[in-house]
Design an enzyme around this catalytic site. Structure first.
Site, short mmCIF file in Angstrom:
data_model
loop_
_atom_site.label_atom_id
_atom_site.label_comp_id
_atom_site.label_asym_id
_atom_site.label_seq_id
_atom_site.Cartn_x
_atom_site.Cartn_y
_atom_site.Cartn_z
N GLU A 56 0.81 -1.10 0.13
CA GLU A 56 0.03 -0.07 -0.14
C GLU A 56 1.01 1.34 -0.09
OE1 GLU A 56 -3.72 0.31 0.29
OE2 GLU A 56 -2.83 2.16 -0.59
N ILE A 102 -2.48 7.35 1.69
CA ILE A 102 -3.82 7.27 1.28
C ILE A 102 -4.03 5.71 0.73
CG2 ILE A 102 -5.34 7.93 -0.69
CD1 ILE A 102 -3.32 10.23 -1.29
N LYS A 141 4.58 4.56 -10.12
CA LYS A 141 3.21 4.50 -9.26
C LYS A 141 2.05 4.18 -10.44
CE LYS A 141 5.02 7.46 -5.58
NZ LYS A 141 5.37 9.05 -5.26
#
Ligand code: HSE
Length: 444
Positions: A132, A139, A208
């Protein structure tokens, strides 16, 4: 995998920088709550670092320089990796997963390049792989994509996933200063690294984007598949041109489904669906939810068929925020070990092809300085028509001896738009191409 009913879960931490130190602090400060949430105590078995004498903030007896031995130790159940970079992280995590040890990692570069082999190792032993913290810091975003939205069909993920560049673009927008001046200020304030390349050239955001696209579209996407443009060429004129039209400039990571096929399509894939995965600066309307994301914050806008539009917003970097995401994963993998559960595996069954940028439908905003006389607009418009690019809006302002011409297009392939701009730049009536930028976040 052994059951851990009641037995402590023993954690090896690889790396102890800003994030690692916060992970140790939270594990210590919240030990009682974590024990209650997991169903067993979660204890640090060891911390692998390069220079133990530089880590006075963690118990000295936990420190070791031998990461390999720590990973191999029978006293370790879970590995938390916050070293970053490809090696030695890759080798250490592969050994851990092959030995059935759960892995929690914040390593976006590693996942964006080697997630396939990491997932393979995780599958072979049944050990969990959670990450995560690799995208957008604190977030909760990957778990919603991997789990909460697993029953839906995600169509687009578009976000601001790099705080450094958002800080710089926000600064340029509020002061009107140049990129170079604003970068200097960001470095002075500690918002940009001494070597800002990974952030300003879009490498961080591209890693990302690869992770987000893989999860959203159930396909393997690596950093090399991502079209990447950074913010170094964004000028004060671009920012001013955006403002004049009620838009703002953001560095966006965009992952979306796009149709493949059609007469002008050069892809070899069968007709059907592909994906576009890209990182570039773009103008978005100031009314778009992402436009109000300022400074070093991150936000990701997700669109799905049944759920509709969602936005995830918060702190995308920093020790404590990133440690929060690591701890959330640690609790999840620890619970799985205690209760013999298993987190989600790799889901790449859709295997959607990544469409090259040239064939991706996009829209341009083009700002020109032109001679102000009869026929100029028609010459410019003819170049658009020649490239089959449809104009959505034109605004002209006459000045003393020339005019400013702003054109916003409908969607066309990026290659057609680029050729259009190249040809327009060579027209004798065009004095200067002041600004060219893609437009996102609005349908016309
Ligand atoms: N360097 C990143 C940023 C944070 O500026 O947002 C870590 O991914």
């Amino acid at each position: 995998m052994a059951s851990h009913e009641g037995k402590p879960i023993r954690v090896a931490l690889l790396g102890c920088g800003t994030v690692g130190t916060e992970v140790v602090r939270l594990l210590t400060d919240q030990a009682a709550d974590l024990t209650a949430r997991v169903g067993a105590p979660v204890q640090v078995a060891g911390i692998a670092v390069r220079r133990p004498n530089k880590h006075r903030e963690v118990p000295a007896e936990l420190l070791t320089t031998d990461a390999e031995a720590l990973v191999a130790s029978d006293d370790v159940d879970v590995i938390v990796e916050v070293i970053g970079g490809i090696e030695p992280a890759r080798t250490l995590l592969l050994s851990a997963l092959r030995a059935g040890k759960s892995v929690v990692t914040a390593n976006k570069a590693l996942l964006a390049e080697h997630s396939a082999e990491l997932f393979e190792a995780s599958d072979a032993s049944g050990a969990d792989l959670y990450f995560e913290a690799a995208v957008a810091g604190a977030i909760p975003l990957l778990r919603p994509l991997r789990e909460s939205l697993a029953g839906d069909r995600i169509t687009r993920v578009m976000g601001i996933v790099n705080g450094t560049t958002n800080f710089i673009l926000s600064g340029m927008d509020s002061t009107g200063a140049s990129y170079a001046e604003t970068l200097e200020e960001a470095t002075r304030l500690g918002y940009a690294e001494a070597d800002p390349t990974a952030d300003v050239d879009g490498f961080d955001a591209a890693s990302k984007a690869a992770i987000l696209a893989s999860l959203a579209f159930h396909s393997r996407v690596t950093a090399a598949d991502v079209h990447r443009e950074g913010i170094a060429s964004v000028s004060a004129a671009d920012i001013a041109a955006a403002k004049a039209l009620g838009r703002t400039v953001k560095l966006l990571a965009i992952c979306e489904r796009v149709p493949i096929g059609g007469a002008d399509d050069q892809t070899t894939a069968d007709d059907g669906e592909g994906i576009s995965v890209r990182v570039h600066p773009a103008m978005i309307p100031t009314s778009h939810p992402l436009a109000s994301v300022h400074g070093a914050f991150n936000a990701v806008f997700v669109e799905a068929d049944a759920a509709g539009e969602m936005m995830f917003y918060g702190q995308g970097a920093g020790g404590a925020p990133t440690a929060s995401a690591v701890l959330g994963d640690l609790v999840a993998v620890a619970r799985n070990r205690v209760h013999r559960g298993r987190g989600p595996r790799e889901s790449a069954y859709a295997a959607l092809p990544v469409r090259p940028m040239g064939q991706t439908p996009t829209r341009y905003h083009i700002s020109l300085d032109v001679a102000d006389r009869a026929g100029v607009l028609s010459q410019v418009a003819a170049v658009f028509a020649e490239h089959d690019v449809s104009i959505a809006a034109v605004r002209q302002e006459g000045r003393v001896d020339d005019a400013s011409l702003v054109i916003v297009t409908h969607a066309a392939t990026d290659a057609a738009l680029r050729s259009t701009v190249d040809k327009i730049g060579g027209l004798p009536v065009v004095r200067e191409v002041v600004s060219v930028m893609r437009v996102e976040g609005e349908e016309i």
